[in-house]
Design an enzyme around this catalytic site. Sequence first.
Site, PDB file in Angstrom:
ATOM      1  N   ALA A  90       4.795  13.092 -26.974  1.00  0.00           N
ATOM      2  CA  ALA A  90       5.935  12.479 -27.037  1.00  0.00           C
ATOM      3  C   ALA A  90       7.236  13.297 -26.376  1.00  0.00           C
ATOM      4  O   ALA A  90       7.245  14.004 -26.390  1.00  0.00           O
ATOM      5  CB  ALA A  90       6.329  13.324 -29.087  1.00  0.00           C
ATOM      6  N   TYR A 154      16.596  16.068 -19.710  1.00  0.00           N
ATOM      7  CA  TYR A 154      15.169  15.586 -18.488  1.00  0.00           C
ATOM      8  C   TYR A 154      14.164  16.110 -18.124  1.00  0.00           C
ATOM      9  O   TYR A 154      13.035  16.852 -18.555  1.00  0.00           O
ATOM     10  CB  TYR A 154      15.108  13.991 -18.914  1.00  0.00           C
ATOM     11  CG  TYR A 154      13.223  13.451 -18.781  1.00  0.00           C
ATOM     12  CD1 TYR A 154      12.836  12.752 -19.926  1.00  0.00           C
ATOM     13  CD2 TYR A 154      12.682  12.902 -17.548  1.00  0.00           C
ATOM     14  CE1 TYR A 154      11.503  12.711 -20.111  1.00  0.00           C
ATOM     15  CE2 TYR A 154      11.693  12.487 -17.151  1.00  0.00           C
ATOM     16  CZ  TYR A 154      10.526  12.152 -18.466  1.00  0.00           C
ATOM     17  OH  TYR A 154       9.644  11.476 -18.365  1.00  0.00           O
TER      18      TYR A 154
HETATM   19  N1  LIG Z   1       6.261   6.070 -18.525  1.00  0.00           N
HETATM   20  C1  LIG Z   1       7.226   6.936 -17.172  1.00  0.00           C
HETATM   21  O1  LIG Z   1       6.943   6.778 -15.852  1.00  0.00           O
HETATM   22  C2  LIG Z   1       6.818   8.221 -17.890  1.00  0.00           C
HETATM   23  C3  LIG Z   1       6.940   9.439 -16.232  1.00  0.00           C
HETATM   24  C4  LIG Z   1       6.851  10.615 -16.448  1.00  0.00           C
HETATM   25  C5  LIG Z   1       6.354  11.037 -18.075  1.00  0.00           C
HETATM   26  N2  LIG Z   1       6.430  10.092 -18.841  1.00  0.00           N
HETATM   27  C6  LIG Z   1       6.076  11.512 -20.510  1.00  0.00           C
HETATM   28  O2  LIG Z   1       5.474  10.960 -20.825  1.00  0.00           O
HETATM   29  C7  LIG Z   1       5.373  10.890 -22.377  1.00  0.00           C
HETATM   30  C8  LIG Z   1       5.521   9.307 -22.910  1.00  0.00           C
HETATM   31  O3  LIG Z   1       5.969   8.444 -22.406  1.00  0.00           O
HETATM   32  P1  LIG Z   1       6.195   6.571 -22.252  1.00  0.00           P
HETATM   33  O4  LIG Z   1       6.561   5.896 -20.938  1.00  0.00           O
HETATM   34  O5  LIG Z   1       4.551   6.394 -23.121  1.00  0.00           O
HETATM   35  O6  LIG Z   1       7.020   6.934 -24.001  1.00  0.00           O
HETATM   36  P2  LIG Z   1       7.875   5.652 -24.547  1.00  0.00           P
HETATM   37  O7  LIG Z   1       6.645   4.000 -25.048  1.00  0.00           O
HETATM   38  O8  LIG Z   1       8.889   5.808 -25.112  1.00  0.00           O
HETATM   39  O9  LIG Z   1       7.064   6.402 -26.274  1.00  0.00           O
HETATM   40  C9  LIG Z   1       7.384   7.334 -26.315  1.00  0.00           C
HETATM   41  C10 LIG Z   1       6.337   7.888 -27.804  1.00  0.00           C
HETATM   42  O10 LIG Z   1       7.070   8.999 -28.318  1.00  0.00           O
HETATM   43  C11 LIG Z   1       6.741   9.217 -29.605  1.00  0.00           C
HETATM   44  N3  LIG Z   1       8.262   9.940 -30.050  1.00  0.00           N
HETATM   45  C12 LIG Z   1       9.527  10.038 -29.604  1.00  0.00           C
HETATM   46  N4  LIG Z   1      10.271  11.013 -30.073  1.00  0.00           N
HETATM   47  C13 LIG Z   1       9.564  11.636 -31.262  1.00  0.00           C
HETATM   48  C14 LIG Z   1       9.766  12.654 -31.825  1.00  0.00           C
HETATM   49  N5  LIG Z   1      11.539  13.107 -32.788  1.00  0.00           N
HETATM   50  N6  LIG Z   1       8.404  12.698 -32.684  1.00  0.00           N
HETATM   51  C15 LIG Z   1       6.971  12.036 -32.240  1.00  0.00           C
HETATM   52  N7  LIG Z   1       6.790  11.619 -31.555  1.00  0.00           N
HETATM   53  C16 LIG Z   1       8.102  10.811 -30.932  1.00  0.00           C
HETATM   54  C17 LIG Z   1       7.604   7.871 -29.611  1.00  0.00           C
HETATM   55  O11 LIG Z   1       7.639   6.974 -31.190  1.00  0.00           O
HETATM   56  P3  LIG Z   1       7.709   5.879 -31.888  1.00  0.00           P
HETATM   57  O12 LIG Z   1       6.863   4.461 -31.484  1.00  0.00           O
HETATM   58  O13 LIG Z   1       8.038   6.208 -33.179  1.00  0.00           O
HETATM   59  O14 LIG Z   1       9.440   5.451 -31.448  1.00  0.00           O
HETATM   60  C18 LIG Z   1       6.562   7.142 -28.898  1.00  0.00           C
HETATM   61  O15 LIG Z   1       5.541   6.747 -29.278  1.00  0.00           O
HETATM   62  C19 LIG Z   1       6.602  11.517 -22.388  1.00  0.00           C
HETATM   63  O16 LIG Z   1       6.680  12.383 -22.797  1.00  0.00           O
HETATM   64  C20 LIG Z   1       7.686  10.681 -21.042  1.00  0.00           C
HETATM   65  O17 LIG Z   1       8.618  12.281 -20.977  1.00  0.00           O
HETATM   66  C21 LIG Z   1       6.762   8.906 -19.064  1.00  0.00           C
END
Ligand SMILES: NC(=O)c1ccc[n+]([C@@H]2O[C@H](COP(=O)([O-])OP(=O)(O)OC[C@H]3O[C@@H](n4cnc5c(N)ncnc54)[C@H](OP(=O)(O)O)[C@@H]3O)[C@@H](O)[C@H]2O)c1
Length: 246
Positions: A90, A154
Amino acid sequence: MFDGHVALITGGTRGIGAAITTMLAKNGVRVAAGYSKGQDAAEALQKKLTAGGAQVSVHQGRVDQMDDCARVTAEVLARFGRIDFLVNNAGITVDKTVRKMTADDWQNVLNVNLFGAFAMTKAVLEHMIERGSGRIINISSVIGETGNVGQANYAASKAGMVGFSKSLALEMSRRGITVNVVAPGFIGTEMVEQMPKAALDAVVEKIPLRRLGRPDEVARVVQFLLEDESSYITGAVYTINGGLDM
Ligand SMILES: NC(=O)c1ccc[n+]([C@@H]2O[C@H](COP(=O)([O-])OP(=O)(O)OC[C@H]3O[C@@H](n4cnc5c(N)ncnc54)[C@H](OP(=O)(O)O)[C@@H]3O)[C@@H](O)[C@H]2O)c1
């Protein structure tokens, strides 16, 4: 590959987390996927995967609230009886330059991304210690290593996860529990797609492989680290970023 193992994936119903949930569930892991607000997405994913024969449950709870972490852990143990794998996935962004960033902007991101990983780990750890086995994967980011304009909060949270993970890996090294980090680059999820097009184009231009990564490509690395054969890997950071940090 997996046999009745149980995984708890925070943020496991959208984006990268949903890809991890899907891959593990299709390979025989019983998956508990957490979410905070997106109930519809959670229920849709659960329905799709269970229709295909997988065992998947979804759990509402905020990772930055210790009570929620304890409740979700109890729900998962009541449902599946054990937790073998915890994936702290998350995460949120609140992008502003440091000059414009408020204390709340800083605190909210650190609370969800870094404190949330600590809180969820605390909730699950004693169970893993009792069983003498467990795998914890923390999802960091290339930004934790390189930094990025508008992402000081971040970047700090994601760099912090590396120090947290290595310390925990040392503390757990004699208890059968491994702790590793997966650090993706730019992956095509809502988090990245919300960036302005010009900014996203500029990012892709800088990636040696000239494209965004896919969520399932990150899930593959997580799955690899969860396999029995990966038991000698701990305290490691696996990057998957199209060469962005070379
Ligand atoms: N996308 C990228 O390019 C990228 C790159 C590097 C790292 N990351 C990391 O990978 C992870 C997933 O990213 P993503 O792109 O898949 O993000 P995303 O599509 O925005 O999904 C985020 C997820 O986290 C949950 N979440 C947010 N706040 C929360 C809280 N307070 N308590 C519990 N759950 C919470 C959301 O739940 P809801 O659905 O209920 O909102 C959602 O399921 C993150 O840690 C991000 O920093 C992403």
